[in-house]
Design a protein around this motif. Structure first.
Motif, short mmCIF file in Angstrom:
data_model
loop_
_atom_site.label_atom_id
_atom_site.label_comp_id
_atom_site.label_asym_id
_atom_site.label_seq_id
_atom_site.Cartn_x
_atom_site.Cartn_y
_atom_site.Cartn_z
N MET A 32 -2.21 27.14 -2.32
CA MET A 32 -3.11 27.79 -1.35
C MET A 32 -3.45 29.43 -2.33
SD MET A 32 -5.15 25.31 0.00
CE MET A 32 -4.39 23.88 -0.56
N SER A 82 1.43 23.64 -1.13
CA SER A 82 0.99 24.85 0.10
C SER A 82 0.86 25.94 -0.15
CB SER A 82 1.67 23.57 1.43
OG SER A 82 3.03 24.35 1.09
N LEU A 128 7.40 15.79 3.26
CA LEU A 128 6.83 16.90 4.16
C LEU A 128 7.34 17.44 5.47
CD1 LEU A 128 3.41 15.34 4.30
CD2 LEU A 128 4.07 16.80 3.08
N GLU A 130 7.16 18.34 7.70
CA GLU A 130 6.86 17.25 9.74
C GLU A 130 7.80 15.94 9.43
OE1 GLU A 130 5.07 16.27 13.43
OE2 GLU A 130 4.88 15.46 11.05
N HIS A 131 7.84 15.48 8.66
CA HIS A 131 8.24 14.27 8.72
C HIS A 131 9.56 14.43 8.94
CE1 HIS A 131 4.68 11.83 6.65
NE2 HIS A 131 4.35 12.86 7.59
N LEU A 151 3.64 21.33 8.68
CA LEU A 151 2.34 20.53 8.43
C LEU A 151 1.92 19.54 6.43
CD1 LEU A 151 -0.33 21.79 11.63
CD2 LEU A 151 2.01 20.21 11.76
N CYS A 152 2.23 20.91 5.55
CA CYS A 152 1.36 20.47 5.08
C CYS A 152 2.88 20.93 3.47
CB CYS A 152 0.29 21.59 4.13
SG CYS A 152 1.04 23.19 5.02
N PHE A 371 -5.75 27.18 11.25
CA PHE A 371 -6.95 26.52 10.85
C PHE A 371 -7.82 27.63 10.98
CE2 PHE A 371 -3.87 23.40 12.70
CZ PHE A 371 -4.51 22.16 12.02
N PRO A 374 -9.82 28.41 6.71
CA PRO A 374 -10.65 27.62 6.20
C PRO A 374 -11.70 27.91 7.01
CG PRO A 374 -8.93 26.64 6.98
CD PRO A 374 -8.69 27.80 7.32
N CYS B 13 -8.89 24.44 3.19
CA CYS B 13 -7.85 24.34 4.13
C CYS B 13 -6.84 23.70 3.39
CB CYS B 13 -7.99 22.65 5.16
SG CYS B 13 -7.23 23.01 5.65
N PRO B 14 -5.15 24.95 3.74
CA PRO B 14 -4.28 24.77 2.87
C PRO B 14 -3.19 22.67 3.29
CG PRO B 14 -4.27 25.87 4.63
CD PRO B 14 -5.11 25.16 4.41
N LYS B 15 -4.51 21.71 3.56
CA LYS B 15 -3.92 20.46 3.59
C LYS B 15 -3.08 20.05 5.16
CE LYS B 15 -3.49 20.38 -1.34
NZ LYS B 15 -2.38 20.10 -2.26
N LEU B 16 -4.22 21.22 6.44
CA LEU B 16 -3.32 20.70 7.42
C LEU B 16 -3.02 19.06 8.35
CD1 LEU B 16 -4.50 24.40 8.63
CD2 LEU B 16 -2.09 23.50 8.13
N ARG B 18 -2.76 16.17 6.74
CA ARG B 18 -2.16 15.50 6.16
C ARG B 18 -0.86 14.79 6.36
NH1 ARG B 18 -0.31 17.49 -0.02
NH2 ARG B 18 -0.16 15.52 0.16
N PHE B 19 -0.31 15.33 6.79
CA PHE B 19 1.22 14.35 7.35
C PHE B 19 0.79 13.43 8.18
CE2 PHE B 19 0.33 17.64 11.04
CZ PHE B 19 0.03 16.96 12.27
N SER B 20 -0.96 13.64 9.13
CA SER B 20 -1.27 12.56 10.40
C SER B 20 -1.92 11.40 9.21
CB SER B 20 -2.11 13.21 10.92
OG SER B 20 -3.20 13.72 10.25
N TRP B 35 -7.88 16.18 2.47
CA TRP B 35 -8.29 17.05 1.63
C TRP B 35 -8.76 16.41 0.53
CZ3 TRP B 35 -6.14 18.77 -2.63
CH2 TRP B 35 -6.79 19.64 -3.32
N VAL B 71 -5.98 16.00 14.66
CA VAL B 71 -5.32 16.61 14.32
C VAL B 71 -5.49 17.87 14.13
CG1 VAL B 71 -3.66 17.55 12.69
CG2 VAL B 71 -3.46 15.77 13.60
N CYS B 72 -6.47 17.93 13.29
CA CYS B 72 -7.64 19.01 12.72
C CYS B 72 -7.77 20.36 14.11
CB CYS B 72 -8.71 19.01 11.68
SG CYS B 72 -9.62 20.31 11.36
N GLU B 73 -7.67 20.90 13.73
CA GLU B 73 -8.03 21.57 15.26
C GLU B 73 -10.22 22.54 14.92
OE1 GLU B 73 -5.80 25.35 17.03
OE2 GLU B 73 -3.55 23.79 16.91
#
Ligand SMILES: Cc1cc2nc3c(=O)[nH]c(=O)nc-3n(C[C@H](O)[C@H](O)[C@H](O)COP(=O)(O)OP(=O)(O)OC[C@H]3O[C@@H](n4cnc5c(N)ncnc54)[C@H](O)[C@@H]3O)c2cc1C
Ligand code: SF4
Lengths: 507, 389
Positions: A32, A82, A128, A130-131, A151-152, A371, A374, B13-16, B18-20, B35, B71-73
């Motif tokens: 990224m 990331s 990950l 978050e997990h 999250l990533c 967010f 991007p 996008c940095p794959k925000l 992906r966890f979901s 992504w 999840v995506c804002e």
């Protein structure tokens, strides 16, 4: 040669988990780092890896590294991709090892002495963030690590790049959370939690490999300190009309022995973004200024971004505050007292207590800013973040120097976060736009060159938590001085064929 | 929605999210993250990758569960965008082979299963249920909707796998004095499988047959929220006008009356200690189906229904309501990537076991079937089966 190497990999892992297909090669060609996205948008050729594989255990990784060494193939560990410093870029092609198939929490144990809580978790490095955190939460624990990329990003990436989370003032950076690691050296040697490195018997693998961004080996598991989830938390916003006053307050809070979980100061422009970026929440700015700057969201925005000096000049004429977000976690009574004491310190610096609102607002939207990136890029801008750090005596000079230099090229916002008794990090966000993507890329490079030069001149460190990767590689001699020679010697000894993540970290 | 914009947004996008995404959670690579899928489509559009079965297959690596969108804002519509590429893949003949096989079955039987649903209804269904309806058409008037204002649309999966549930549903509703007929048109599938396959032409044809039939009713009720979404939203998005209102049965059940009646046998068993008193009180966990939850916004009604008969709220999965995790059956994944689909179901079942519950209740026949398929011993039931005697 490559075919033979490919065959050897397939023998280790089976053909299902090794690929040379074009789609995957394109998808693993960057992380990224804003620069690589801008390069691609400007039509430059990507650095494609030749092969991608997905090992499932440490033995496979060991065999892969042995084989890569035999064939002299570059190997790039890949977590979540990331990273923002180009750490996973396959500059010389080669093999990407994606670690996400190793994603289990293997054990949670503790307390080790009756009545004395001390807990730890053993997890594989491909999990990950978050997990990891949510699975710990399910059992009532937290790692306390909340980077904006939770999250990533993966645990391995955290450790490889020495990541810092938003609650670092209380829980520390990832290197403070890790007790031990299991890793595979370029030779294929597996070092278990209690194992030793053949050539550096007195060094713990944790101390040697954490922060080396895959240049010395691959981290496969980690034993981490974890904590029962805090029973209570308090968040507040405090505004200051002078940044130096605010920094004095932060320093005094940290030096007084108080342990806030969050202590982040947004400079006036970043404070504005913090509030205008989102639709709801308390605003410390008067409504009128809000209305005046509301059009920032519309077309005027592009005009201003292309002429960054103008908005910055206008903005410097408007009296506006810097917002400090202050948070505490732990025993309810204790943190209430701590918060009182911290506010007292702030009050000595002419602060205004804005109450809980801005603190709660920050907490709710703490990942939202990611967010925005991007979105801005798609609106034709470029965005990046530059995180540096310095001791308290140099911090303000560093801030002004970098800011004044970059303002010519882009809009510059900054916040001070990750504070310590001895110093603090500064996180600059730069947003710009030029006439073309090619020009964007050139401007972006100028911005980085100027920022790094100014940081080093001011006596700061060029990276607090985003790592060095490719992006900051050329400044490593100045950053590390003689230390780089030690790093290079270690690299030579551990990775004589230079297969591990070549071209990164000044190696 | 312009796919060029939506794919480009994800690519930057940095794959925000992906966890979901359950698919990337199961496959654990970059290509199957939202992504990765969107970036691949962008690279194809830019000519950097070729449009071939391999790239096209990524458009099908999606459960259409809307987890990432939630999840995506930025609210970037990943499933809707990928759908556009499914349509392109189907047209250009490079969709995964099982997709064409499934569509072929559909074209022969008017539903995704190799059976005649109407026959199945006739043979499995007590005549009294059909004929005993106020103002309902009888079997002999096949093809005519009759003059009942409210009809129950069972949907293909319910007819295929759970015909007895249809009987229970109608019995329960009529027991609550609701005048409801059984939808008995020649075609008994909404066509979502065609849409998910990317066969827009056949989907449109089917919609054109279904719409006049549906229009005869003021309200259409169903236990399948996927059907509801198709008929209520997709048909309209395709330009068809239809004023009929669509409801999930759980939205319409009168709780007081459900609770006021005799507690149904199964619920009684659950609330009074489970089948085996040795193992302690049995308990219920509720799984939010994607189409009922994220698509339709119905989260509380099924929970209240469960509570009204057991006297306690259901246990919760760690990921619940808008954060719920798909059962693995969405978006044709079970036929295009059976291994991934199965892994996702296993992930969800692991989460179910962590709740400590003994019974899994959900409100979608597709979810019940998927869970049962992966774990035949599992005690999983639909909401209606849970409360109906
Ligand atoms: C929106 C956004 C917000 C961010 N916010 C933060 C933040 O708040 N704090 C912060 O610290 N960082 C932040 N980052 C940066 C980034 O997320 C971190 O550097 C993170 O630690 C990288 O993890 P990853 O798994 O994605 O690593 P990758 O990008 O995959 O890899 C990073 C480097 O580590 C190496 N590596 C990866 N896994 C291993 C392994 N198992 N063994 C050895 N080497 C390995 C790679 O080769 C590469 O050099 C942010 C990034 C983004 C895009
Ligand atoms: S759906 Fe949203 S969060 Fe996910 S990759 Fe796309 S832009 Fe990012």
């Amino acid at each position: 040669m490559k075919t033979e190497f490919l065959k050897a990999l397939q023998k280790i892992m089976g053909s299902e988990r090794v690929t040379v297909d074009q789609t995957n090669r394109h998808l693993y060609c960057r992380d990224m780092m804003t620069g690589s996205l801008l390069e691609l948008k400007a039509g430059h050729q990507p650095h494609l890896p030749d092969i991608i594989c997905w090992p499932e255990n440490v033995r496979e990784i060991s065999q892969v590294l042995k084989t890569a060494n035999r064939f002299r193939i570059p190997v790039i560990p890949f977590g979540g991709g990331s990273g923002v410093s180009g750490g996973t870029l396959p500059l010389h092609g080669g093999l990407i090892i994606d670690l996400k198939r190793m994603n289990r929490i293997e054990k949670i144990d503790g307390p080790f002495l009756k009545g004395i809580p001390h807990y730890r978790a053993t997890a594989q490095s491909g999990i990950l963030g978050e997990h990891l955190e949510s699975q710990l939460n399910r059992k009532g624990f937290t790692l306390g690590h909340f980077p904006s990329s939770i999250l990533c990003a993966t645990l391995g990436g955290y450790l490889a790049a020495r990541s810092a989370g938003q609650l670092s003032s209380r829980y520390g950076k990832i290197e403070d959370m890790v007790e031990a690691i299991e890793a595979v050296l370029p030779s294929g040697q597996i070092i278990s939690f209690d194992g030793r490195i053949r050539d550096y018997k007195s060094a713990l693998p944790r101390d040697l490999l954490v922060g080396t961004e895959g240049t010395l080996g691959i981290i496969t598991r980690a034993r981490l300190k974890i904590y029962p989830k805090a029973p209570a938390a308090r968040y507040r916003g405090i505004s200051f009309n002078q940044i130096p006053h605010a920094l004095t307050a932060i320093r005094e809070i940290m030096q007084s022995g108080l342990r806030p979980s969050v202590i982040r100061l947004y400079d006036p422009l970043d404070t504005l973004l913090l509030q205008f970026g989102y639709e709801t929440g308390n605003r410390t700015f008067p409504k009128k200024i809000g209305k005046l700057l509301g059009p920032l969201k519309n077309n005027l925005f592009h005009l201003l971004i292309r002429n960054p000096l103008l908005p910055q000049k206008i903005f410097s004429l408007i009296p506006s505050d810097a917002l400090l977000i202050l948070g505490f976690e732990g025993d309810a009574n204790l943190i209430e007292e701590q918060e009182k004491k911290a506010i007292e310190i702030c009050n000595h610096q002419l602060a205004k207590d804005e109450g809980e609102g801005p603190g709660r607002h920050w907490l709710k939207h703490r990942y939202s800013v990611s967010f925005k990136m991007p979105d801005l890029i798609e609106k034709g801008c470029f965005v990046d973040t530059i995180e540096v750090a310095a001791t308290w005596d140099k911090l303000l000079t560093l801030y002004h120097k970098v800011r004044a230099t970059l303002e010519k090229y882009c809009l510059v916002l900054a916040h001070f976060s990750h504070a310590y008794p001895e110093g603090c990090s500064i996180y600059f966000t730069v947003v710009g736009q030029t006439a073309s993507r090619e020009k964007d890329y050139e401007t972006y490079q100028t911005i980085w060159n100027r920022a790094m030069e100014n940081c080093l001149e001011a006596g700061g460190t060029i990276s607090h938590h985003h790592g060095i990767g490719l992006l900051k590689s050329k400044w490593m001699p100045r950053e590390l001085g003689e230390g780089l020679k030690f790093f290079q010697a270690m690299k030579k000894k551990l990775d004589p064929n230079g297969i591990m993540n070549p071209g990164k970290m000044g190696l | 929605m312009d796919p060029k914009q939506t794919t480009s947004l994800c690519n930057s996008c940095p794959k925000l999210c992906r966890f979901s995404c359950p698919v990337s959670d199961a496959d654990r690579d970059e290509a199957t993250t939202p992504w990765g899928k969107m970036s691949t489509m962008k690279l194809v559009d830019e000519g950097k990758l070729t449009w071939n079965p391999e790239t096209a297959s990524l458009a099908y690596k999606c459960l259409q569960c809307r987890a990432s969108e939630t999840v995506c804002e930025l609210g970037n519509p990943v499933p809707e965008t990928l759908e556009q590429y499914r349509i392109k893949a189907f047209r250009t003949g490079i969709a995964p082979a099982p997709v064409y096989e499934n569509v072929k079955i559909f074209q022969n039987h008017n539903n995704p299963y190799p059976i005649d649903l109407f026959d199945k209804l006739k043979t499995n269904f007590p005549e009294e249920i059909i004929s005993n309806l106020p103002h309902s058409p009888s079997l002999t008037k096949r093809g005519l909707g009759g003059d009942s204002k409210i009809t129950y649309f069972p949907g293909c999966t319910e007819i295929r796998y759970f015909p007895e549930t249809i009987g229970k549903t109608l019995k329960l509703l009529r027991g609550l004095k609701i005048k409801i007929s059984l939808y008995q048109e020649p075609i008994l599938c909404c066509g979502y499988p065609l849409y998910a396959a990317g066969d827009l032409e056949s989907f449109r044809e089917l919609a054109e047959i279904n719409i006049p039939a549906l229009k005869r009713y003021r309200e259409v009720w169903s236990s399948c929220a996927e059907c509801l979404y198709t008929m209520e939203t997709l048909y309209r998005e395709m330009g068809y006008k239809i004023s009929t209102q669509f409801f999930h049965v759980s939205e319409k059940l009168d709780l007081r009356r459900v609770a006021g009646g005799r507690a149904p046998a199964r619920a009684q068993r659950v609330s009074t200690g489970g089948r085996n008193p040795q193992t302690g009180p049995a308990s219920v966990a509720y799984h939010d189906p994607c189409f009922l939850g994220r698509y339709r916004g119905v989260y509380e009604a099924p929970r209240k229904i469960i509570e009204s008969v057991t006297g306690q709220p259901p246990l919760e999965f760690f990921r619940n309501r808008e954060n719920s995790y798909c059962c693995g059956a969405g978006g044709l994944l079970p036929i295009t990537s059976p291994e991934t689909s199965r892994k996702i179901t296993e992930n969800r079942l692991e989460e179910f076991r962590a709740t400590g519950a003994t019974t899994l209740v959900t409100a979608c026949p597709g979810c019940v079937h998927q869970f049962k398929k992966v774990d035949p011993k599992l005690d999983v039931v639909s909401l209606i089966d849970f409360i109906a005697i």
